[in-house]
Design a protein around this motif. Structure first.
Motif, PDB file in Angstrom:
ATOM      1  N   MET A  35       0.856  -1.188   0.000  1.00 51.03           N
ATOM      2  CA  MET A  35       0.000   0.000   0.000  1.00 51.03           C
ATOM      3  C   MET A  35       0.889   1.234   0.000  1.00 51.03           C
ATOM      4  SD  MET A  35      -3.121   0.721   2.698  1.00 51.03           S
ATOM      5  CE  MET A  35      -3.479  -1.030   2.618  1.00 51.03           C
ATOM      6  N   ASN A  36       0.802   2.033  -1.051  1.00 48.70           N
ATOM      7  CA  ASN A  36       1.597   3.253  -1.160  1.00 48.70           C
ATOM      8  C   ASN A  36       0.837   4.416  -0.527  1.00 48.70           C
ATOM      9  OD1 ASN A  36       3.878   2.219  -2.708  1.00 48.70           O
ATOM     10  ND2 ASN A  36       2.378   1.894  -4.326  1.00 48.70           N
ATOM     11  N   ILE A  37       1.476   5.074   0.433  1.00 52.06           N
ATOM     12  CA  ILE A  37       0.835   6.108   1.243  1.00 52.06           C
ATOM     13  C   ILE A  37       1.617   7.411   1.106  1.00 52.06           C
ATOM     14  CG2 ILE A  37       0.111   6.764   3.583  1.00 52.06           C
ATOM     15  CD1 ILE A  37       0.338   3.673   4.230  1.00 52.06           C
ATOM     16  N   ALA A  38       0.904   8.492   0.839  1.00 50.45           N
ATOM     17  CA  ALA A  38       1.523   9.812   0.769  1.00 50.45           C
ATOM     18  C   ALA A  38       0.978  10.674   1.901  1.00 50.45           C
ATOM     19  CB  ALA A  38       1.239  10.483  -0.573  1.00 50.45           C
ATOM     20  N   SER A  39       1.864  11.365   2.600  1.00 47.32           N
ATOM     21  CA  SER A  39       1.435  12.272   3.666  1.00 47.32           C
ATOM     22  C   SER A  39       2.200  13.578   3.534  1.00 47.32           C
ATOM     23  CB  SER A  39       1.668  11.653   5.049  1.00 47.32           C
ATOM     24  OG  SER A  39       3.060  11.552   5.327  1.00 47.32           O
ATOM     25  N   LEU A  40       1.783  14.567   4.319  1.00 46.68           N
ATOM     26  CA  LEU A  40       2.385  15.894   4.255  1.00 46.68           C
ATOM     27  C   LEU A  40       3.123  16.205   5.554  1.00 46.68           C
ATOM     28  CD1 LEU A  40      -0.559  17.849   2.618  1.00 46.68           C
ATOM     29  CD2 LEU A  40       1.637  17.307   1.567  1.00 46.68           C
ATOM     30  N   LYS A  41       4.244  16.897   5.423  1.00 44.29           N
ATOM     31  CA  LYS A  41       5.013  17.292   6.594  1.00 44.29           C
ATOM     32  C   LYS A  41       4.196  18.279   7.425  1.00 44.29           C
ATOM     33  CE  LYS A  41       9.484  19.249   7.934  1.00 44.29           C
ATOM     34  NZ  LYS A  41      10.777  19.785   7.468  1.00 44.29           N
ATOM     35  N   GLY A  42       3.852  17.881   8.648  1.00 44.54           N
ATOM     36  CA  GLY A  42       3.036  18.728   9.503  1.00 44.54           C
ATOM     37  C   GLY A  42       2.136  17.910  10.407  1.00 44.54           C
ATOM     38  N   PRO A  43       1.173  18.561  11.038  1.00 48.76           N
ATOM     39  CA  PRO A  43       0.312  17.871  12.007  1.00 48.76           C
ATOM     40  C   PRO A  43      -0.428  16.667  11.443  1.00 48.76           C
ATOM     41  CG  PRO A  43       0.078  20.237  12.244  1.00 48.76           C
ATOM     42  CD  PRO A  43       0.920  20.017  11.015  1.00 48.76           C
ATOM     43  N   THR A  45       0.563  14.345   9.703  1.00 49.94           N
ATOM     44  CA  THR A  45       1.367  13.128   9.749  1.00 49.94           C
ATOM     45  C   THR A  45       1.717  12.724  11.178  1.00 49.94           C
ATOM     46  OG1 THR A  45       2.274  13.600   7.555  1.00 49.94           O
ATOM     47  CG2 THR A  45       3.486  12.038   8.851  1.00 49.94           C
ATOM     48  N   MET A  46       1.405  13.566  12.145  1.00 47.98           N
ATOM     49  CA  MET A  46       1.740  13.231  13.538  1.00 47.98           C
ATOM     50  C   MET A  46       1.063  11.943  13.998  1.00 47.98           C
ATOM     51  SD  MET A  46       1.792  16.866  15.568  1.00 47.98           S
ATOM     52  CE  MET A  46       3.118  18.060  15.323  1.00 47.98           C
ATOM     53  N   GLY A  47      -0.134  11.697  13.497  1.00 43.33           N
ATOM     54  CA  GLY A  47      -0.835  10.479  13.881  1.00 43.33           C
ATOM     55  C   GLY A  47      -0.404   9.258  13.103  1.00 43.33           C
ATOM     56  N   LEU A  48       0.434   9.431  12.098  1.00 42.80           N
ATOM     57  CA  LEU A  48       0.868   8.327  11.253  1.00 42.80           C
ATOM     58  C   LEU A  48       2.220   7.755  11.669  1.00 42.80           C
ATOM     59  CD1 LEU A  48       0.041   6.855   8.507  1.00 42.80           C
ATOM     60  CD2 LEU A  48       1.552   8.500   7.370  1.00 42.80           C
ATOM     61  N   VAL A  49       2.936   8.441  12.557  1.00 36.96           N
ATOM     62  CA  VAL A  49       4.343   8.098  12.789  1.00 36.96           C
ATOM     63  C   VAL A  49       4.526   6.706  13.383  1.00 36.96           C
ATOM     64  CG1 VAL A  49       5.205  10.461  12.905  1.00 36.96           C
ATOM     65  CG2 VAL A  49       4.307   9.379  14.989  1.00 36.96           C
ATOM     66  N   LYS A  50       3.610   6.260  14.236  1.00 34.13           N
ATOM     67  CA  LYS A  50       3.762   4.908  14.801  1.00 34.13           C
ATOM     68  C   LYS A  50       3.566   3.863  13.713  1.00 34.13           C
ATOM     69  CE  LYS A  50       4.286   2.037  18.312  1.00 34.13           C
ATOM     70  NZ  LYS A  50       4.144   0.710  17.681  1.00 34.13           N
ATOM     71  N   TYR A  69       5.756  14.261   2.094  1.00 32.45           N
ATOM     72  CA  TYR A  69       6.077  15.316   1.132  1.00 32.45           C
ATOM     73  C   TYR A  69       5.924  16.683   1.787  1.00 32.45           C
ATOM     74  CZ  TYR A  69       5.677  11.519  -2.265  1.00 32.45           C
ATOM     75  OH  TYR A  69       5.844  10.341  -2.948  1.00 32.45           O
ATOM     76  N   GLY A  70       6.561  17.683   1.169  1.00 33.26           N
ATOM     77  CA  GLY A  70       6.552  19.012   1.754  1.00 33.26           C
ATOM     78  C   GLY A  70       5.369  19.862   1.363  1.00 33.26           C
ATOM     79  N   SER A  71       4.704  19.535   0.260  1.00 30.40           N
ATOM     80  CA  SER A  71       3.640  20.391  -0.256  1.00 30.40           C
ATOM     81  C   SER A  71       2.531  19.556  -0.875  1.00 30.40           C
ATOM     82  CB  SER A  71       4.207  21.342  -1.318  1.00 30.40           C
ATOM     83  OG  SER A  71       3.187  21.918  -2.088  1.00 30.40           O
ATOM     84  N   PRO A  72       1.273  20.006  -0.767  1.00 30.28           N
ATOM     85  CA  PRO A  72       0.175  19.310  -1.454  1.00 30.28           C
ATOM     86  C   PRO A  72       0.388  19.228  -2.957  1.00 30.28           C
ATOM     87  CG  PRO A  72      -0.709  20.822   0.174  1.00 30.28           C
ATOM     88  CD  PRO A  72       0.763  21.092   0.090  1.00 30.28           C
ATOM     89  N   ASP A  73       1.091  20.210  -3.529  1.00 29.79           N
ATOM     90  CA  ASP A  73       1.344  20.203  -4.968  1.00 29.79           C
ATOM     91  C   ASP A  73       2.127  18.969  -5.409  1.00 29.79           C
ATOM     92  OD1 ASP A  73       0.037  22.599  -5.198  1.00 29.79           O
ATOM     93  OD2 ASP A  73       1.861  23.820  -5.181  1.00 29.79           O
ATOM     94  N   GLU A  74       2.929  18.415  -4.499  1.00 28.34           N
ATOM     95  CA  GLU A  74       3.674  17.200  -4.816  1.00 28.34           C
ATOM     96  C   GLU A  74       2.791  15.962  -4.765  1.00 28.34           C
ATOM     97  OE1 GLU A  74       7.869  17.148  -3.040  1.00 28.34           O
ATOM     98  OE2 GLU A  74       6.834  18.574  -1.733  1.00 28.34           O
ATOM     99  N   VAL A  75       1.758  16.008  -3.940  1.00 29.19           N
ATOM    100  CA  VAL A  75       0.916  14.831  -3.716  1.00 29.19           C
ATOM    101  C   VAL A  75      -0.203  14.730  -4.743  1.00 29.19           C
ATOM    102  CG1 VAL A  75      -0.617  13.692  -2.056  1.00 29.19           C
ATOM    103  CG2 VAL A  75       1.465  14.826  -1.268  1.00 29.19           C
ATOM    104  N   GLY A  82      -2.954   7.848  -9.801  1.00 28.23           N
ATOM    105  CA  GLY A  82      -3.088   6.535  -9.184  1.00 28.23           C
ATOM    106  C   GLY A  82      -1.789   5.930  -8.721  1.00 28.23           C
ATOM    107  N   LYS A  83      -0.771   6.784  -8.487  1.00 26.70           N
ATOM    108  CA  LYS A  83       0.531   6.278  -8.045  1.00 26.70           C
ATOM    109  C   LYS A  83       0.600   6.055  -6.543  1.00 26.70           C
ATOM    110  CE  LYS A  83       3.149   8.176 -11.927  1.00 26.70           C
ATOM    111  NZ  LYS A  83       4.254   9.065 -12.363  1.00 26.70           N
ATOM    112  N   VAL A  84      -0.359   6.605  -5.810  1.00 22.63           N
ATOM    113  CA  VAL A  84      -0.486   6.304  -4.387  1.00 22.63           C
ATOM    114  C   VAL A  84      -1.894   5.768  -4.142  1.00 22.63           C
ATOM    115  CG1 VAL A  84       1.204   8.016  -3.651  1.00 22.63           C
ATOM    116  CG2 VAL A  84      -1.203   8.640  -3.740  1.00 22.63           C
ATOM    117  N   ASP A  85      -2.024   4.942  -3.139  1.00 21.51           N
ATOM    118  CA  ASP A  85      -3.309   4.318  -2.826  1.00 21.51           C
ATOM    119  C   ASP A  85      -4.055   5.076  -1.740  1.00 21.51           C
ATOM    120  OD1 ASP A  85      -2.687   2.078  -4.594  1.00 21.51           O
ATOM    121  OD2 ASP A  85      -1.225   1.531  -3.044  1.00 21.51           O
ATOM    122  N   VAL A  86      -3.291   5.637  -0.823  1.00 21.10           N
ATOM    123  CA  VAL A  86      -3.850   6.379   0.312  1.00 21.10           C
ATOM    124  C   VAL A  86      -3.076   7.681   0.443  1.00 21.10           C
ATOM    125  CG1 VAL A  86      -4.097   6.395   2.831  1.00 21.10           C
ATOM    126  CG2 VAL A  86      -4.589   4.312   1.557  1.00 21.10           C
ATOM    127  N   ALA A  87      -3.774   8.766   0.755  1.00 24.14           N
ATOM    128  CA  ALA A  87      -3.096  10.049   0.941  1.00 24.14           C
ATOM    129  C   ALA A  87      -3.715  10.799   2.105  1.00 24.14           C
ATOM    130  CB  ALA A  87      -3.172  10.896  -0.332  1.00 24.14           C
TER     131      ALA A  87
END
Length: 333
Positions: A35-43, A45-50, A69-75, A82-87
């Motif tokens: 499962m390919n997951i994309a997240s953004l640097k910031g709050p 992703t705080m719940g995703l770290v574990k 990633y650093g910006s929504p523009d990248e995601v 369709g290169k990521v499954d979850v964002a």
């Protein structure tokens, strides 16, 4: 695709078992789904770290490949292609992408959970504002001209009896870092600032203080069930249709990860700092409560998110893609 459980026929035995004994079979475990997951640097992703930490050790129920990633523009292009499954993305961006990618066959993506409530706060370098009425005649700095920070501020001002166009002067900075620097350098400044920048400013300047947490202020003036929402988790519809059990595993792991961040903030803060979301674990730990990391799904998610998006739609229809999302936007609701 998830492989179904297969059975292997046992080698013939010289001893015939009693008729009352059921036949036995060895079960082959289902193959783990990547499962390919994309997240953004910031709050958000705080719940995703574990989950990210467990995945790096091979401990997830499925094979999670998470990239921050650093910006929504990248995601956005990764989601559209369709290169990521979850964002994990801003809530209004999810509505915009839903509108842009929906076809006659249905939505290409759905929102499956709210992961972060409001992270915005009104911060003052001083001690002159203690109520909404005290803001009359003041200048308020914020980021996000023509986007959700401005719309959220306008909504709360209006709900508290102030005309955003007449009773206050709103000025804009391009970035939260510049806004934080302004707060630190200029006594008397009022600014709408997100976490974790609020915590950084308050640690740098003894006279800086949070006047209003916009998340709690939102619930005071909004209908029951409404929430101020920063981030959501979206999933490709095709992926969840192909791998429903794997996605259910992911949601369970992700919910546990958000609980870990809230229930064990010291341990989570170390992971947050290690991921590069904030510069140091003490700042991360101090910022966790105000970041409102959460997990809301199903009907509760739909009620909270639909009201929030309606507020944005009223301010500017383009902020949610031009029209309100349909019921098929909400996975599991």
């Amino acid at each position: 695709m998830l492989l179904g459980c297969s059975t292997q026929t046992a080698a013939p035995s010289t001893t015939t078992p009693p008729a009352t004994t059921p036949a036995t079979a060895a079960t082959t475990p289902a193959e783990r789904v990547t499962m390919n997951i994309a997240s953004l640097k910031g709050p958000t992703t705080m719940g995703l770290v574990k989950l990210m930490d467990d995945a790096s050790k091979g401990l997830g129920k499925q094979d999670y490949k998470a990239t921050m990633y650093g910006s929504p523009d990248e995601v956005v292009p990764l989601v559209v292609q369709g290169k990521v499954d979850v964002a994990l993305i801003p809530s209004n961006l999810a509505a915009v992408l839903y509108k842009q990618t929906k076809t006659d066959a249905g939505p290409a993506l759905q929102v499956a959970a709210i992961n972060t409530l409001g992270v915005l706060n009104l911060v003052e370098n001083g001690d002159s504002v203690h109520s909404w009425a005290d803001l009359k005649g003041k200048t308020i700095w914020t980021t996000g001209k023509g986007t959700t920070p401005e719309y959220t501020l306008d909504y709360l001002l209006a709900k508290n009896g102030l005309d955003p166009a007449k009773d206050v002067t709103v000025q804009f900075e391009a970035e939260a870092t510049a806004l934080g620097s302004r707060l630190v350098a200029t006594p008397g400044t009022l600014a709408v600032l997100p976490q974790p920048y609020v915590t950084v400013v308050e640690k740098q300047t003894a006279t800086a203080r949070t006047v209003f947490d916009f998340t709690s202020e939102w619930t005071k003036v909004s209908p029951a069930g409404s929430q101020l929402i920063t981030g959501v988790l979206v999933v490709r519809t095709a992926f969840v249709k192909a791998h429903p059990a794997a996605f259910a595993d992911f949601l369970a792991d992700y919910q546990a990860s958000t609980a870990y961040t809230n229930d064990q903030p010291a341990a989570a803060a170390a992971l947050i700092a290690a991921a590069g979301i904030v510069p140091a674990a003490p700042i991360a730990q101090a910022a966790i409560p105000g970041s409102h990391v959460t997990y809301l799904a199903g009907a509760e998610m739909k009620t909270a998110l639909s009201h929030y998006l309606q507020v944005l739609f009223t301010a500017d229809p383009k902020s949610v893609g031009g029209s309100m999302p349909g019921d098929d936007f909400y996975f599991g609701a």
